[in-house]
Scaffold this motif. Sequence first.
Motif, mmCIF file in Angstrom:
data_model
loop_
_atom_site.group_PDB
_atom_site.id
_atom_site.type_symbol
_atom_site.label_atom_id
_atom_site.label_comp_id
_atom_site.label_asym_id
_atom_site.label_seq_id
_atom_site.Cartn_x
_atom_site.Cartn_y
_atom_site.Cartn_z
ATOM 1 N N ARG A 288 -142.926 -1.495 96.714
ATOM 2 C CA ARG A 288 -142.110 -2.305 95.810
ATOM 3 C C ARG A 288 -142.484 -1.968 94.372
ATOM 4 O O ARG A 288 -143.672 -1.970 94.026
ATOM 5 C CB ARG A 288 -142.372 -3.787 96.046
ATOM 6 C CG ARG A 288 -141.450 -4.713 95.255
ATOM 7 C CD ARG A 288 -140.128 -4.804 95.952
ATOM 8 N NE ARG A 288 -139.162 -5.615 95.245
ATOM 9 C CZ ARG A 288 -138.072 -6.114 95.818
ATOM 10 N NH1 ARG A 288 -137.842 -5.894 97.088
ATOM 11 N NH2 ARG A 288 -137.219 -6.822 95.125
ATOM 12 N N PRO A 289 -141.506 -1.659 93.499
ATOM 13 C CA PRO A 289 -141.818 -1.486 92.078
ATOM 14 C C PRO A 289 -141.870 -2.842 91.383
ATOM 15 O O PRO A 289 -141.183 -3.794 91.789
ATOM 16 C CB PRO A 289 -140.637 -0.652 91.564
ATOM 17 C CG PRO A 289 -139.500 -1.033 92.456
ATOM 18 C CD PRO A 289 -140.091 -1.350 93.795
ATOM 19 N N VAL A 295 -145.879 -0.109 87.749
ATOM 20 C CA VAL A 295 -146.831 -0.354 88.832
ATOM 21 C C VAL A 295 -146.051 -0.470 90.138
ATOM 22 O O VAL A 295 -144.941 -1.011 90.156
ATOM 23 C CB VAL A 295 -147.636 -1.650 88.579
ATOM 24 C CG1 VAL A 295 -148.523 -1.978 89.761
ATOM 25 C CG2 VAL A 295 -148.471 -1.525 87.318
ATOM 26 N N PHE A 296 -146.626 0.035 91.212
ATOM 27 C CA PHE A 296 -145.998 -0.046 92.525
ATOM 28 C C PHE A 296 -146.993 -0.627 93.515
ATOM 29 O O PHE A 296 -148.165 -0.237 93.540
ATOM 30 C CB PHE A 296 -145.568 1.348 92.997
ATOM 31 C CG PHE A 296 -144.654 2.054 92.043
ATOM 32 C CD1 PHE A 296 -143.284 1.930 92.143
ATOM 33 C CD2 PHE A 296 -145.183 2.850 91.031
ATOM 34 C CE1 PHE A 296 -142.450 2.582 91.256
ATOM 35 C CE2 PHE A 296 -144.359 3.506 90.137
ATOM 36 C CZ PHE A 296 -142.983 3.371 90.255
ATOM 37 N N LEU A 310 -152.229 -0.997 94.891
ATOM 38 C CA LEU A 310 -151.477 -0.893 93.644
ATOM 39 C C LEU A 310 -151.565 0.543 93.153
ATOM 40 O O LEU A 310 -152.665 1.100 93.050
ATOM 41 C CB LEU A 310 -152.057 -1.819 92.572
ATOM 42 C CG LEU A 310 -151.637 -3.277 92.545
ATOM 43 C CD1 LEU A 310 -152.239 -3.958 91.321
ATOM 44 C CD2 LEU A 310 -150.117 -3.441 92.529
ATOM 45 N N LEU A 311 -150.411 1.136 92.861
ATOM 46 C CA LEU A 311 -150.368 2.471 92.292
ATOM 47 C C LEU A 311 -149.964 2.362 90.826
ATOM 48 O O LEU A 311 -148.893 1.828 90.514
ATOM 49 C CB LEU A 311 -149.365 3.331 93.048
ATOM 50 C CG LEU A 311 -149.049 4.713 92.463
ATOM 51 C CD1 LEU A 311 -150.303 5.583 92.416
ATOM 52 C CD2 LEU A 311 -147.951 5.395 93.263
ATOM 53 N N LEU A 312 -150.815 2.817 89.925
ATOM 54 C CA LEU A 312 -150.532 2.804 88.490
ATOM 55 C C LEU A 312 -149.801 4.085 88.140
ATOM 56 O O LEU A 312 -150.322 5.191 88.347
ATOM 57 C CB LEU A 312 -151.829 2.691 87.696
ATOM 58 C CG LEU A 312 -152.755 1.536 88.104
ATOM 59 C CD1 LEU A 312 -154.007 1.533 87.230
ATOM 60 C CD2 LEU A 312 -152.029 0.205 88.017
ATOM 61 N N ARG A 313 -148.610 3.952 87.606
ATOM 62 C CA ARG A 313 -147.759 5.114 87.398
ATOM 63 C C ARG A 313 -148.357 6.128 86.417
ATOM 64 O O ARG A 313 -148.373 7.328 86.699
ATOM 65 C CB ARG A 313 -146.383 4.656 86.895
ATOM 66 C CG ARG A 313 -145.409 5.802 86.647
ATOM 67 C CD ARG A 313 -144.019 5.288 86.394
ATOM 68 N NE ARG A 313 -143.052 6.362 86.320
ATOM 69 C CZ ARG A 313 -141.780 6.238 86.594
ATOM 70 N NH1 ARG A 313 -141.307 5.076 87.000
ATOM 71 N NH2 ARG A 313 -140.951 7.254 86.491
ATOM 72 N N VAL A 314 -148.815 5.676 85.287
ATOM 73 C CA VAL A 314 -149.309 6.587 84.254
ATOM 74 C C VAL A 314 -150.535 7.342 84.736
ATOM 75 O O VAL A 314 -150.644 8.563 84.597
ATOM 76 C CB VAL A 314 -149.616 5.817 82.953
ATOM 77 C CG1 VAL A 314 -150.283 6.738 81.942
ATOM 78 C CG2 VAL A 314 -148.329 5.234 82.371
ATOM 79 N N GLU A 365 -150.556 -5.582 83.436
ATOM 80 C CA GLU A 365 -150.016 -6.134 82.202
ATOM 81 C C GLU A 365 -148.747 -6.933 82.489
ATOM 82 O O GLU A 365 -147.934 -6.522 83.319
ATOM 83 C CB GLU A 365 -149.696 -5.009 81.206
ATOM 84 C CG GLU A 365 -150.923 -4.312 80.636
ATOM 85 C CD GLU A 365 -151.733 -5.213 79.722
ATOM 86 O OE1 GLU A 365 -151.110 -6.039 79.017
ATOM 87 O OE2 GLU A 365 -152.968 -5.112 79.733
ATOM 88 N N PRO A 366 -148.550 -8.058 81.798
ATOM 89 C CA PRO A 366 -147.332 -8.841 82.017
ATOM 90 C C PRO A 366 -146.076 -8.056 81.633
ATOM 91 O O PRO A 366 -146.102 -7.239 80.721
ATOM 92 C CB PRO A 366 -147.508 -10.065 81.110
ATOM 93 C CG PRO A 366 -148.977 -10.117 80.802
ATOM 94 C CD PRO A 366 -149.454 -8.706 80.833
#
Length: 369
Positions: A288-289, A295-296, A310-314, A365-366
Motif C-alpha cells: 500500500r502506498p 513510503v510503502f 516499510l519501504l522508504l522510497r528515496v 513524516e506527516p
Amino acid sequence: MLPRGSHCVITRRSVMAGLSPMLLQGASGLGQVYPSERRRYADPTTEFEVIRLTDPAHAVCLPSPFARVVTRRGTGLLCASDRTGSMQAFRLDWKNGEARQLTSCADLDKEALGWHPDERSFFCFDGPALLRVQLANLRSRELYRLPEGWRKGRGFSISEDGLYAFLVENRQERSRIRMVGLAKPGATTVVELEGAIKDPQPRPRRAGILYRRNGDSLWLVNYDGADNRPLRTAEGQVGPAFWSADGRTVLYLSYSGEAPRRSFLREHTPDANADQLISPTTQFVSFRPNGDASVFAGASGSLAAPHILLLLRVARREMTLCEHGARQARDVKLFFTRDSQRIFFESDRHGKPAIYTMSLESLVEPTEG
C-alpha cells in the motif's frame, strides 16, 4: 385493564406500530454499539507496540483495498464482521475500540464496502442490490440491481468525486465493467469482453478506469469505453496495483519468473508510456502506498519472516514494523491514515481475521490529509 366483555384483536401490525423506533432499531441490531475489544502487545520481532482492535473469536474483515475505508480524521474504519451471526457492516473507532453496527443485510458482500467522499453515507451490496446507507439514521436506498443472469465479480470502487460506482459483472465466460450513477440513477457498460475482468479503479482527476484483464495484464479505458488499451508494464507477473493520489502514475508490484522469485515495486506513467523501477522488495506480495507515495507498506510472503515492512522510497531502504503471521500473506490488506501517521492491517494470525493497528509517528513524516 379492558372492561369485561370487550374484545381486543392483537395483530402483528398493531404490535409493531406500538414499538418505538429505538426498540425496532435494537431488534434488528442497527445502530447497536459493541464495547471495545482492543488488546495491546509488543511485537515479538521488533517490540513495537501493536494494537489488535478486534477479537479473533469472530471474523472482522477490511473491504477491498481499492475502497475508501479510513475516515479523513483517521479515527473510524469501515469493516465487515460476523459477530452478530451474519456478516454485517460496522464502523470501528480505533481510539475507543467501539464498533457500531451499520447494516442488517441478508447477504452482505464483505469486500464491496466504501465510504462516500463526504463520509455521511456509505455503499454496500446486499445480494444483487447496491445500497446507499445514510450514517445519521442508517436508512438505506437501492441504487442498482444486477440484471438477471449476471453475477457480481471481483472489484468495487467509487470515483473521487462520488458521482459513480464501478463494479464487475460476470455471465458464463463474459465479463463487463458497469458504471453506476450515484447522483443520477442509471448504469452503463464501459467495456465487455470474453474472459476475466477484475479490480476496476477510477483514475483520480481524470475520466479513466484501471482494471485487470485475464489475470496479469493491466488495462486503461475511458469512462465512455474509448481508448481501451493495455499498459506496457515490466516483463513478469503483475501483482497488486494502485493509482497515485494525483492520478498520474500506477504503482504496482512486478514478480520475476526466475527462481527464487523476486518482487519489485514499479511505477508506470500511462500518458508517457513510461515504466521505471522504484525499488526491489523483500518478497512483497501485497502493499500500500501512503498519500504522497513516499513510503510503502508491504506484507512479505516469506515463510521464515512473515513481516509487514516499510519501504522508504528515496533511500530504497526497508524497515520491519511487525509480524503479520497471516496464513496467506496475499490476504493481508493494508491502509494508511491520510496523514500517514498510522497503519491498519488485517490478519488471521490469532484465529479468524482481525484488524490491527500501529502508530508511525516516529517513523514517517506527516502528509496532508
